[in-house]
Structure formats: structure tokens, C-alpha cells
Design a protein around this motif. Structure first.
Motif, PDB file in Angstrom:
ATOM      1  N   GLU A 167      42.944  48.052  46.956  1.00  0.00           N
ATOM      2  CA  GLU A 167      42.131  47.547  48.070  1.00  0.00           C
ATOM      3  C   GLU A 167      42.938  46.619  48.975  1.00  0.00           C
ATOM      4  N   ASP A 225      32.936  51.807  40.154  1.00  0.00           N
ATOM      5  CA  ASP A 225      32.943  50.361  40.395  1.00  0.00           C
ATOM      6  C   ASP A 225      31.657  49.687  39.927  1.00  0.00           C
ATOM      7  N   ASN A 239      39.965  34.134  41.858  1.00  0.00           N
ATOM      8  CA  ASN A 239      39.737  35.518  42.261  1.00  0.00           C
ATOM      9  C   ASN A 239      41.011  36.363  42.163  1.00  0.00           C
ATOM     10  N   VAL A 240      40.832  37.614  41.770  1.00  0.00           N
ATOM     11  CA  VAL A 240      41.971  38.539  41.698  1.00  0.00           C
ATOM     12  C   VAL A 240      42.503  38.932  43.076  1.00  0.00           C
ATOM     13  N   ASN A 241      41.674  38.779  44.104  1.00  0.00           N
ATOM     14  CA  ASN A 241      42.199  38.897  45.468  1.00  0.00           C
ATOM     15  C   ASN A 241      42.741  37.513  45.800  1.00  0.00           C
ATOM     16  N   HIS A 251      26.497  45.226  49.799  1.00  0.00           N
ATOM     17  CA  HIS A 251      26.036  45.840  48.547  1.00  0.00           C
ATOM     18  C   HIS A 251      24.669  45.383  48.037  1.00  0.00           C
ATOM     19  N   TRP A 264      35.873  35.025  40.114  1.00  0.00           N
ATOM     20  CA  TRP A 264      36.352  35.463  41.418  1.00  0.00           C
ATOM     21  C   TRP A 264      36.189  34.299  42.409  1.00  0.00           C
ATOM     22  N   GLU A 305      26.821  42.371  41.549  1.00  0.00           N
ATOM     23  CA  GLU A 305      27.214  42.908  42.861  1.00  0.00           C
ATOM     24  C   GLU A 305      26.408  44.143  43.248  1.00  0.00           C
ATOM     25  N   TYR A 306      26.322  45.084  42.344  1.00  0.00           N
ATOM     26  CA  TYR A 306      25.596  46.327  42.641  1.00  0.00           C
ATOM     27  C   TYR A 306      24.232  46.347  41.966  1.00  0.00           C
ATOM     28  N   ARG A 343      45.192  45.060  35.949  1.00  0.00           N
ATOM     29  CA  ARG A 343      43.984  45.857  36.211  1.00  0.00           C
ATOM     30  C   ARG A 343      44.305  47.293  36.614  1.00  0.00           C
ATOM     31  N   GLU A 351      33.863  35.295  45.649  1.00  0.00           N
ATOM     32  CA  GLU A 351      33.670  36.692  46.048  1.00  0.00           C
ATOM     33  C   GLU A 351      32.624  37.298  45.116  1.00  0.00           C
ATOM     34  N   LYS A 372      45.833  42.034  40.045  1.00  0.00           N
ATOM     35  CA  LYS A 372      45.276  43.162  40.803  1.00  0.00           C
ATOM     36  C   LYS A 372      46.372  43.569  41.776  1.00  0.00           C
TER      37      LYS A 372
HETATM   38  O1  GCW Z   1      33.793  45.919  43.253  1.00  0.00           O
HETATM   39  C1  GCW Z   1      34.831  45.688  44.109  1.00  0.00           C
HETATM   40  C2  GCW Z   1      34.325  44.546  44.885  1.00  0.00           C
HETATM   41  C3  GCW Z   1      35.430  43.639  45.376  1.00  0.00           C
HETATM   42  C4  GCW Z   1      36.314  43.281  44.178  1.00  0.00           C
HETATM   43  C5  GCW Z   1      36.879  44.558  43.592  1.00  0.00           C
HETATM   44  C6  GCW Z   1      37.725  44.356  42.343  1.00  0.00           C
HETATM   45  C7  GCW Z   1      37.562  41.292  43.743  1.00  0.00           C
HETATM   46  O2  GCW Z   1      33.533  45.029  45.948  1.00  0.00           O
HETATM   47  O3  GCW Z   1      34.819  42.522  45.948  1.00  0.00           O
HETATM   48  O4  GCW Z   1      37.349  42.404  44.543  1.00  0.00           O
HETATM   49  O5  GCW Z   1      35.856  45.401  43.212  1.00  0.00           O
HETATM   50  O6  GCW Z   1      37.208  44.544  41.258  1.00  0.00           O
HETATM   51  O7  GCW Z   1      38.883  44.031  42.460  1.00  0.00           O
END
Ligand code: GCW
Length: 664
Positions: A274, A353, A188-190, A512, A120, A381-382, A307, A128, A270
Motif C-alpha cells: 500500500e 483484509d 502504526n505499521v504505516n 469503511h 496503529w 475497521e470493517y 507482514r 489509523e 510493513k
Molecule cells: O486494512 C488495511 C487498512 C489500512 C491498514 C492496512 C494494513 C495500517 O485499511 O488502514 O494500514 O490494512 O493492515 O497494513
């Protein structure tokens, strides 16, 4: 590359690199040259004569070894690969066996075909959800503009976006090969700003250089794309997948990529997720979108990895029947069988998630005519941002062995029309930090992911023992054991002090890390715990709730539908439960919440004590790195303990039956 038979050539790595996470260095070029630490060289029984030495290990390639060309066999001091890449994996297997003191005898082929890492990383050098420094691929060079245009937005950084640290990239590629990874996506996928242009000149040429390096380690390179690229960088008026001009633009773009990178892997997408653009914006479905790209990739055998993390991120907590957990199933189950053979759906292991505890995503087992990948998140992340100890393999293994119309480890392949277009993928956790992962002990999760992909039957214990043997080969057995004890239950420890019994989402929004009990409760993201003075939990039953439970195979649905049958650890994901309700553990819900949070904190305290006993026994950098992080973890666990306990004490008015301190 054709290798019939050859002798290994050893050369000694003079000085051990401090930022070396790899237990061995293998360069895989025209002829195989292996650089080894001198102690490994001794184990291998090779003569150390100056710079180079000859070994007594014979390498060969024999395509009759196995149908799977990635297979290898190790027999005493002989390594046979079904192809040159099989030989590469065989060599690492040989070293693993040697270093962990096992028998030098193993014949093996990978269980999962695609074993992939997604990065990412963003073109401005940030990552990210990255917790280990900046990107190893991209950097902030040439940037004078530091205006941040929003969360995760990529800054305007000029054209020189690559870090160009090929030494580090080579180390990374070698590490990936050593754990059997065979595919990687770099960005990153974003996909924002300049990141959208990675697929075109002048950026694709540099991606080509990176990809060439990775290819020598058996890795295919992929890029994530922005669905709206035809509009954003192609100057078209639309990105509608059924528009002729849009298709032509993608075909030309892909043709050009293959001119530069003849073995390019494909795209990761993606879409409609979101806030990212996607086919829904044009009234098209996701098969329309994915198949359009797939057609353009067809003649190159390229892949479209699409995805399923698609949900309405504008959910309203007032509407209790809304359920984000159902989203991927509702979006993709009706399309089973509609995707082209070179499309693969990338599906997160759980329905929300990468949470601390989630049930298996019910698409696994149910999708029967679609190529599929199971997605994991190595970056924590979590799970504590690589500050808190969290050896996550026990959680992942539970997912791949969970039985919903069969176990995913088997069904993913069996239900994919093209079996080789299936496997596991994970979001990586490395960056420019000295030890690559921020926390040295977080390397175990990356190592573990690779090993779990290769061999689905390894246990969390076996994987951890291997990693410790390879990483701490120089320390005493008692010290290795202590490190093992520290890590093996650390995922459970984290769960104990986090949100109770799979209710999820009580952490600080967006960031998070750390507790914020109601942080998401009245927000739009569809992550609610619904606690009140009587109880808490999300009713996902078919009888009275959102109906999510009914998406599983009938025998599984029956368990989740029934409060008295649902296992304690996942209870609040499926049911609203009153504080006085008696759980399988023989205690009430409220007492379980208190007990778990006190225990979680105490466990972290004991980790600190045990780590302190290792001072002087492990190298200083590792000692200090972990010691510092454990102190932060203790504060984190304390915060979780106190905020959760206080919150539920105030809600329920029921005191702890052991009279421990709960702040009011
Ligand atoms: O878990 C969420 C994250 C985002 C992430 C998204 C995803 C890349 O908080 O930061 O973006 O998932 O998986 O696309």
C-alpha cells in the motif's frame, strides 16, 4: 524476580475509577501488591482492616510445575507459577475463576507462544482505524502546525510526542497481562514523518520508559519501522538490504536500542505494501530484507515480525484474472524455508483484509518451514467501527479451527521452525475514550482475543460468559443473560445486513463504514463484486476463474471449486452465481439477499428493545453509551438493507416473494 512464597498484601482501592475497564488491578513489582475493589476483597475472604489486609491465598513459584515458564496452577487458595510471570497469570486466573463462580482448580499453559497486540497509533496522537479516541501513547503536544499533509499523514508536531499518561498506561499493561498478552508494538505499521525516528534518540529513551513499565507485566515492547529509514533519517543514499552501509546503519541503530532497552522485542515491518517502501524497490525479495534485519538482531534474541500483507494496490478491474486474494501466497510461498530463525511472518487470517466473511488464508498449513503469526483485527475497521455491536469471536474461532492441511491453531506452531516464535497477533481497539473502546461492549473482543490465544479450545459462548461475569459482576443473572443474548449472534447480524454471502467490499471507500455498493468496483484496490443483471460474485475457481481455489489442500480446493459444494455463506467469494440459482438453504440467491437484509435490520431493532429493558439495571454510563450506539447501528442497518435490496432489485428485476418494501 525471585518469589518463593509469600502472602498477598491487599489494599483496598478506595474509589472505583470510572474509566477502569479492568476487573482487577494487579501491580507487579518487587513484591506483589494487589489492589482490589472491596467487593473482590470480600470474595477472596480477606479481612478489611483499614488500608491493608492480609489474605489467605498463598503464592509460590515452582519451576518444576511445567516446561513452559508461563504456566500456572490454581488449587483452592494456592497459586503456583512456573516462574514469576506464570504466577502473574495464575493470579488473574484465580480471580477469573473466583468471579465467575467456577471451581478453584486449574492448571494451564498458553496454547500460543506469542500473544501480541499491534497498535496503529501515530505520533500526532491519531490512530489509523481507531474508533475510541486518541492514542494512549502519543499526543499532540507542542504542535502549532495543523496542516494535514494527506490521508493518515502524520502532522508536524515538534518533538514532544508522548502523552506521558503513565497512570493510564499502567492500567492498560495490567489489563493486557490479565488476559495473557505478552508482546506489544506501540506505533502504526504505516510509519510516517517523525514516527520514523522512534527508533533513535531522543525518542527511543521514552519508548524505554514505557517498555520498562510493560516489562513488569510480562510484556515485551516492539516498534514498527519504515523500511526507508536509512535514507530518511540515516542520510544514506539507499535502503537496499544488500548494501553494506545499510546493514551497518541498522546494526548501529539496533545496538543503540539495546543499550537503552536491554529486553527490547524487535521490529514489526510493513514493506512493499500500500505504497510503503520495501526491498522490491531494489530488486530484492522479502527474505533478503527480513534476514538483513534479523542478522542485526541476532545477538540480542530480537525478532523481526514481517507482514505478508503485500499486494499490488494498483489492480485493474478490467483484468479478470488478477486476484488480490492470491497475492500473499504468491509473494511468500516460494520463500518458505528462506527466512532466518528470528524472523516471523505475520499473516492476516483471510486473503483480503479482515473482511466480514473471508475464507482462511491458504498460506496456513501450506507454509511448513517458516515461523508464523496469525493476524486479527480487534479494531472494527470493517465490522462497524465499534458503533455497531459485533462480538467477533465466532468468526475468529472459525478461522483457527478451519482445516487446511490441519487447523491453524495446531499447524502454526508445528510448522514454525522455532515453535516459540509463533502465535497470534491482533490490532488493538483502545484509545483515550472514557470506556477505552468507544463502545463498552467492544471490550469483549479484546478480552476474547487474549483468551483465545491462551486457550484455543474455548468456545465463543464460554469466552463471552466469562467476560460478562467479570465486567458486569455487580448485575443480576437475568441482566447478564440479556447482555449475552445481545452479543452472541451480533457478528452474524452484522453479516446479514452487510455485503451478501462473502462478496465483500461494498462499503464506503477508504472510510469503511456504511454501504457504497460500487464504491470500490471501478477503483484500483482489487476488491470487486462483478454484479450485473444476471448475477454476482467472483469466480475464483481453477476451471474458469482466477485459480485462487487451487491454493488450498486438495480436499478443501475440491469443495471451493464446486459451486454446489461451497457453503452458502462463502459462496460469492468463490463463484459468480445467477440470481435464480438455488442455494443450500432452499432459496434462490436473490431471495436470500432480500431475506438476510430484512432480517439483519429486524434483529437490530430487537437489540434496541432488549437494551431498553436494561435501563436502571446496568450503570448509567454504560447504558447511555450502548443505547446511543444502537440507534446509530439501526440507521446503519437500514441503509445497508435498503441500498443492497434496491441495487439488486434494479439489477435483477426480480421482486421479493414476500412483497416487503423495496425502494426503487
Ligand atoms: O486494512 C488495511 C487498512 C489500512 C491498514 C492496512 C494494513 C495500517 O485499511 O488502514 O494500514 O490494512 O493492515 O497494513
Amino acid at each position: 524476580m525471585a518469589i518463593d512464597e509469600m502472602w498477598l498484601q491487599f489494599s483496598i482501592l478506595k474509589k472505583r475509577l470510572t474509566n477502569e475497564i479492568f476487573y482487577v488491578n494487579l501491580e507487579y513489582e518487587d513484591k506483589i501488591t494487589i489492589r482490589l475493589r472491596s467487593e473482590i476483597c470480600e470474595w477472596l475472604g480477606c479481612q478489611l482492616t483499614g488500608e491493608k489486609s492480609e489474605a489467605t491465598v498463598v503464592l509460590s513459584v515452582n519451576s518444576k510445575l511445567d516446561d513452559n515458564l508461563e504456566a500456572y496452577e490454581v488449587k483452592e487458595n494456592e497459586i503456583i507459577g512456573a516462574s514469576s510471570v506464570g504466577l502473574l497469570y495464575g493470579f488473574y486466573a484465580y480471580l477469573r475463576l473466583k468471579l465467575s463462580g467456577a471451581n478453584l482448580s486449574e492448571k494451564s499453559a498458553p496454547a500460543q507462544s506469542l500473544r501480541m497486540i499491534n497498535h496503529w497509533d501515530q505520533v500526532d496522537g491519531t490512530i489509523e482505524r481507531g474508533y475510541a479516541g486518541e492514542s494512549i501513547f502519543f499526543g499532540r503536544f507542542g504542535s502549532n502546525d495543523n496542516t494535514d499533509t494527506g490521508s493518515f499523514a502524520v502532522k508536524n508536531i515538534g518533538t514532544d510526542i508522548f502523552r506521558n499518561d503513565f497512570t493510564r498506561l499502567k492500567m492498560y499493561a495490567r489489563f493486557l497481562a490479565s488476559i495473557g498478552i505478552n508482546a506489544i508494538s506501540l506505533n502504526n505499521v504505516n510509519v510516517r514523518g517523525l514516527g520514523t525516528s522512534l527508533i533513535v534518540s531522543p525518542y527511543i529513551e521514552k519508548v524505554g520508559e514505557i517498555s520498562k513499565l510493560f516489562a513488569t507485566f510480562g510484556l515485551k515492547t516492539f516498534l514498527a519501522i519504515n523500511w526507508a529509514a536509512p535514507k530518511l533519517i540515516g542520510e544514506l543514499k539507499t535502503s537496499d538490504p544488500l548494501d553494506e552501509n545499510v546493514y551497518t546503519w541498522w546494526q548501529q541503530t539496533i545496538d543503540h536500542i539495546y543499550e537503552v532497552i536491554p529486553d527490547f522485542g524487535g521490529f514489526v515491518v510493513k514493506a512493499d505494501s500500500e505504497g510503503e517502501p520495501g526491498p522490491y524497490q531494489y530488486g530484492r525479495n522479502h527474505a533478503d530484507g527480513a534476514n538483513m534485519l534479523a542478522k542485526a538482531f541476532e545477538k540480542y534474541n530480537g525478532l523481526v515480525i514481517w507482514r505478508t500483507f503485500v499486494y499490488n494496490s494498483q489492480t485493474d478491474w478490467r483484468k479478470r484474472k488478477n486476484d488480490r486474494a492470491k497475492a500473499a501466497y504468491e509473494n511468500f510461498m516460494p520463500l518458505d524455508g528462506d527466512f532466518s530463525d528470528n524472523v516471523i511472518l505475520q499473516i492476516k487470517f483471510g486473503p483480503i483484509d479482515f473482511g466480514v466473511r473471508e475464507p482462511l488464508m491458504p498460506l496456513f498449513g501450506a507454509l511448513k518451514k517458516t515461523n508464523q503469526l496469525m493476524e486479527f483485527q480487534i479494531t472494527a475497521e470493517y465490522l462497524g467501527h465499534q458503533l455497531d455491536l459485533n462480538y467477533v469471536l465466532p468468526q475468529w474461532l472459525e478461522m483457527i479451527h478451519f482445516d487446511n492441511y490441519g487447523q491453524p491453531k495446531d499447524t502454526i506452531r508445528a510448522n514454525s521452525p522455532v515453535a516459540t516464535h509463533s502465535g497470534f497477533i491482533a490490532i488493538g481497539n483502545v484509545g483515550m475514550d472514557e470506556n477505552w473502546c468507544g463502545n463498552k461492549l467492544s471490550q469483549a473482543n479484546f478480552y476474547g482475543f487474549g483468551r483465545m490465544c491462551w486457550n484455543n479450545d474455548l468456545t465463543a459462548t464460554e469466552i463471552l460468559q466469562e467476560w460478562i461475569a467479570l465486567t458486569f459482576s455487580e448485575v443480576k443473572a437475568e441482566v447478564q443473560k440479556e447482555i449475552f443474548e445481545l452479543l452472541i449472534d451480533s457478528n452474524q447480524t452484522y453479516e446479514l445486513y452487510n455485503a451478501p454471502l462473502a462478496v465483500g467490499s461494498m462499503m464506503v471507500p477508504h472510510y469503511h463504514y456504511g454501504p457504497s455498493i460500487n464504491g470500490y468496483e471501478y477503483d484500483r484496490w482489487g476488491a470487486y463484486h462483478f454484479s450485473d443483471r444476471n448475477g454476482l460474485g467472483i469466480d475464483r475457481t481453477t476451471a474458469t476463474g482466477t485459480g485462487f481455489a487451487s491454493l488450498y489442500a486438495p480436499e478443501v480446493a475440491k469443495v471451493f471449486e464446486d459451486k454446489s459444494k461451497t457453503p452458502d455463506e462463502i459462496l460469492l467469494f468463490f463463484h459468480y452465481v445467477e440470481y435464480g440459482h438455488l442455494l443450500h438453504n432452499g432459496k434462490t440467491l436473490i431471495q436470500t439477499i432480500y431475506d438476510q437484509h430484512f432480517e439483519g435490520f429486524e434483529r437490530v431493532k430487537s437489540y434496541i428493545k432488549s437494551w431498553k429493558s436494561l435501563k436502571g439495571q446496568v450503570d448509567e454510563a454504560t447504558y447511555d453509551n450502548v443505547a446511543d450506539r444502537l440507534e446509530r447501528q439501526l440507521e446503519h442497518a437500514r441503509n445497508w438493507r435498503d441500498q443492497v435490496n434496491t441495487y439488486f432489485y434494479r439489477m435483477s428485476g426480480i421482486p421479493d416473494d414476500q412483497g416487503r418494501e423495496i425502494y426503487r
